[in-house]
Structure formats: structure tokens, C-alpha cells
Scaffold this motif. Structure first.
Motif, PDB file in Angstrom:
ATOM      1  N   THR A   2     -15.263   9.094  36.750  1.00 53.65           N
ATOM      2  CA  THR A   2     -13.927   8.489  36.701  1.00 53.65           C
ATOM      3  C   THR A   2     -13.885   7.444  35.593  1.00 53.65           C
ATOM      4  O   THR A   2     -14.682   6.516  35.562  1.00 53.65           O
ATOM      5  N   VAL A   3     -12.927   7.669  34.680  1.00 50.14           N
ATOM      6  CA  VAL A   3     -12.767   6.759  33.545  1.00 50.14           C
ATOM      7  C   VAL A   3     -11.528   5.902  33.788  1.00 50.14           C
ATOM      8  O   VAL A   3     -10.485   6.411  34.216  1.00 50.14           O
ATOM      9  N   ALA A   4     -11.664   4.597  33.507  1.00 47.51           N
ATOM     10  CA  ALA A   4     -10.527   3.682  33.648  1.00 47.51           C
ATOM     11  C   ALA A   4     -10.292   2.958  32.333  1.00 47.51           C
ATOM     12  O   ALA A   4     -11.246   2.634  31.623  1.00 47.51           O
ATOM     13  N   ALA A  77      -4.488   5.931  27.842  1.00 49.70           N
ATOM     14  CA  ALA A  77      -5.309   6.381  28.973  1.00 49.70           C
ATOM     15  C   ALA A  77      -5.638   7.872  28.828  1.00 49.70           C
ATOM     16  O   ALA A  77      -6.803   8.279  28.948  1.00 49.70           O
ATOM     17  N   GLN A  80      -8.139   8.640  26.223  1.00 39.64           N
ATOM     18  CA  GLN A  80      -9.497   8.256  26.618  1.00 39.64           C
ATOM     19  C   GLN A  80     -10.007   9.099  27.797  1.00 39.64           C
ATOM     20  O   GLN A  80     -11.063   8.813  28.352  1.00 39.64           O
ATOM     21  N   ALA A  82      -8.857   9.050  30.720  1.00 40.74           N
ATOM     22  CA  ALA A  82      -8.895   8.169  31.893  1.00 40.74           C
ATOM     23  C   ALA A  82      -7.831   8.597  32.896  1.00 40.74           C
ATOM     24  O   ALA A  82      -6.747   9.060  32.508  1.00 40.74           O
TER      25      ALA A  82
END
Ligand code: PNS
Length: 172
Positions: A2-4, A77, A80, A82
Motif C-alpha cells: 500500500t502506497v500513500a 497519487a 505514484q 498510491a
């Protein structure tokens, strides 16, 4: 995985932001701090300077990256990869505008969720604007920002020394 992303102005980054980044990096596999470059806004530091100050303020290693972006936070986001936008909350008063932004961002990009993280109690009164104001008027900012940010703020905001003495003399 999980990317934030953690978007913001970061003009400059302070210890409240760093607290949120530390909490986020305990939760997510990758955290990308997104420094906004908005041509319609005037900043004390350029986007490159703000991003470098974020980098210099982060502990070594870790899962945090820094990038700057222009345009929508949700587009940043998605670029990326995300699925989460992080926003820090200091007090209930932050919630009104943050709630609006979160709902608008969800409308723009339903795959990206906003996650609010509360900052530590010691940081609730911190804001970049307040810190700049205190520094510009010669007040102490140690403990509010990292040493590189403190040095950069002092360099940019130090009140100029009076170099034309007669200009400052009272008329007789
Ligand atoms: O640190 P800030 O200034 O509170 O951050 C505000 C920020 C950068 C998160 C917000 O202004 C933003 O996301 N700007 C990018 C443009 C955008 O996406 N606007 C629509 C928001 S609903």
C-alpha cells in the motif's frame, strides 16, 4: 503493497508534519511526500528548496520518498500508484476544510482514499505560517522545526541589520 502520498505546501516542513510522516511510515509500505508547486501561490521557499528541506529533515533510511508536483493531488497519487492520501489533523477546526477536500478528492478519483492522522499533542499549535512569523520577528523556533529548516528560515527571514545609521536616528 500500500502506497500513500502526503501532499502539502511544506513551506517549510515542521515537526508536526514530521510526526505525521513518522506515523504514516509505520502504517504504509511506501510514503511519498508531495510538495505542491502552485504557480498561483507565493511561497517563502521554492518547490526544490521545500523538497530538499523535507529530505534533510527525514531520518535516514525508511520508506519515505520526496517529490514535488503541480496539479491535482489525486493525479499525483495515481502517478505514484498510491491508493491513499494522508492528511494531518491538529484540531477539530482543521476538519471542516479537510472534510471538503477529502470528499472532492473522492469525487475526482474514487480509487484514492483520504486517511487522516492526528498529530502528537505537542504539535497541535504548529503551523508553517506561525513559525515563519515568529522567526521573522526574531523569536525562537528551536524544537519546532529540524535544524536544517531552522538554519534556512533564519537565513531567509533574519531581520536585516540597519546599515545606514542616520536613517534610524530620531530627528532633533
Ligand atoms: O499544506 P497545505 O497547504 O494545507 O496543503 C494543501 C494541499 C496541497 C493538500 C491542497 O491544496 C491540494 O491538494 N492542492 C493540489 C490541487 C488540488 O488537488 N486541489 C483540489 C483539492 S480538493
Amino acid at each position: 503493497m500500500t502506497v500513500a502520498v502526503y501532499p502539502g505546501s511544506f513551506d517549510p516542513i515542521h515537526n508536526g508534519h514530521l510526526d505525521v510522516i513518522a506515523r504514516a511510515s509505520e502504517i504504509f509500505d511506501r510514503v511519498v511526500v508531495g510538495v505542491l508547486d502552485n504557480a498561483l501561490k507565493s511561497y517563502l521557499f521554492s518547490a526544490t528548496e521545500r523538497a530538499n528541506l523535507v529530505r534533510q529533515s527525514l531520518p535516514p533510511g525508511g520508506v519515505v520518498e520526496v517529490a514535488h508536483f503541480s496539479g491535482l493531488a489525486v493525479s499525483f497519487a495515481v502517478a505514484q500508484q498510491a491508493t491513499v492520501i494522508i492528511r494531518g489533523l491538529r484540531a477539530v477546526s482543521d476538519l471542516d476544510s479537510e472534510f471538503q477536500m477529502a470528499l472532492m478528492n473522492r469525487r475526482l478519483e474514487p480509487r484514492v482514499h483520504t486517511v487522516f492522522l492526528t498529530t502528537g499533542f505537542a504539535n497541535v499549535y504548529m503551523s508553517s505560517s506561525l513559525i515563519k512569523d515568529v522567526c521573522a520577528h526574531g523569536g525562537g523556533i528551536t524544537g519546532l522545526v529540524s535544524p536544517p529548516v531552522e538554519a534556512a528560515l533564519r537565513h531567509r527571514l533574519a531581520p536585516p541589520a540597519p546599515d545606514i545609521p542616520e536613517l534610524f536616528e530620531e530627528a532633533r
